[in-house]
Design a protein around this motif. Sequence first.
Motif, mmCIF file in Angstrom:
data_model
loop_
_atom_site.group_PDB
_atom_site.id
_atom_site.type_symbol
_atom_site.label_atom_id
_atom_site.label_comp_id
_atom_site.label_asym_id
_atom_site.label_seq_id
_atom_site.Cartn_x
_atom_site.Cartn_y
_atom_site.Cartn_z
ATOM 1 N N TYR A 147 -3.996 -1.265 -6.853
ATOM 2 C CA TYR A 147 -4.833 -0.308 -7.584
ATOM 3 C C TYR A 147 -6.276 -0.793 -7.580
ATOM 4 O O TYR A 147 -6.510 -1.969 -7.823
ATOM 5 C CB TYR A 147 -4.344 -0.172 -9.026
ATOM 6 N N CYS A 177 -6.029 2.643 -5.170
ATOM 7 C CA CYS A 177 -5.320 2.837 -3.904
ATOM 8 C C CYS A 177 -6.251 2.665 -2.700
ATOM 9 O O CYS A 177 -7.314 3.274 -2.646
ATOM 10 C CB CYS A 177 -4.716 4.234 -3.897
ATOM 11 N N VAL A 221 0.845 -1.204 0.000
ATOM 12 C CA VAL A 221 0.000 0.000 0.000
ATOM 13 C C VAL A 221 0.874 1.246 0.000
ATOM 14 O O VAL A 221 0.657 2.172 -0.793
ATOM 15 C CB VAL A 221 -0.958 0.008 1.211
ATOM 16 N N ARG A 222 1.869 1.294 0.864
ATOM 17 C CA ARG A 222 2.760 2.473 0.941
ATOM 18 C C ARG A 222 3.498 2.704 -0.368
ATOM 19 O O ARG A 222 3.748 3.842 -0.756
ATOM 20 C CB ARG A 222 3.775 2.295 2.071
ATOM 21 N N GLU A 223 3.858 1.632 -1.066
ATOM 22 C CA GLU A 223 4.605 1.740 -2.325
ATOM 23 C C GLU A 223 3.689 1.922 -3.531
ATOM 24 O O GLU A 223 4.173 2.025 -4.655
ATOM 25 C CB GLU A 223 5.478 0.498 -2.511
ATOM 26 N N GLY A 224 2.382 1.938 -3.330
ATOM 27 C CA GLY A 224 1.446 2.154 -4.430
ATOM 28 C C GLY A 224 1.295 0.958 -5.344
ATOM 29 O O GLY A 224 1.035 1.119 -6.533
ATOM 30 N N ARG A 225 1.434 -0.236 -4.830
ATOM 31 C CA ARG A 225 1.371 -1.439 -5.654
ATOM 32 C C ARG A 225 -0.032 -2.040 -5.763
ATOM 33 O O ARG A 225 -0.210 -3.045 -6.435
ATOM 34 C CB ARG A 225 2.308 -2.507 -5.101
#
Length: 67
Positions: free
Chosen positions: A34, A36, A28-32
């Motif tokens: 979708y 978000c 989640v922190r790395e935006g992996r």
Amino acid sequence: MAKLMNLQEWASATYSQPPSLSTLRRWVREGRIYPCPELHGKEYKLEPDSVYVDPRKKMLKRRPEYV
């Protein structure tokens, strides 16, 4: 609108052997993931149709959904 799920519920529904909670939070922190996930209090909530996005793949196209 569909009900939101927490990270562990989503991982259990998506993977046969779900990753650990710390791994999911890192994703989640790395935006992996979708779309978000949203932080609700101390817990991330996300839509059931959310997907893991590999950051090494440059071209990402969402599959068309057939009704």
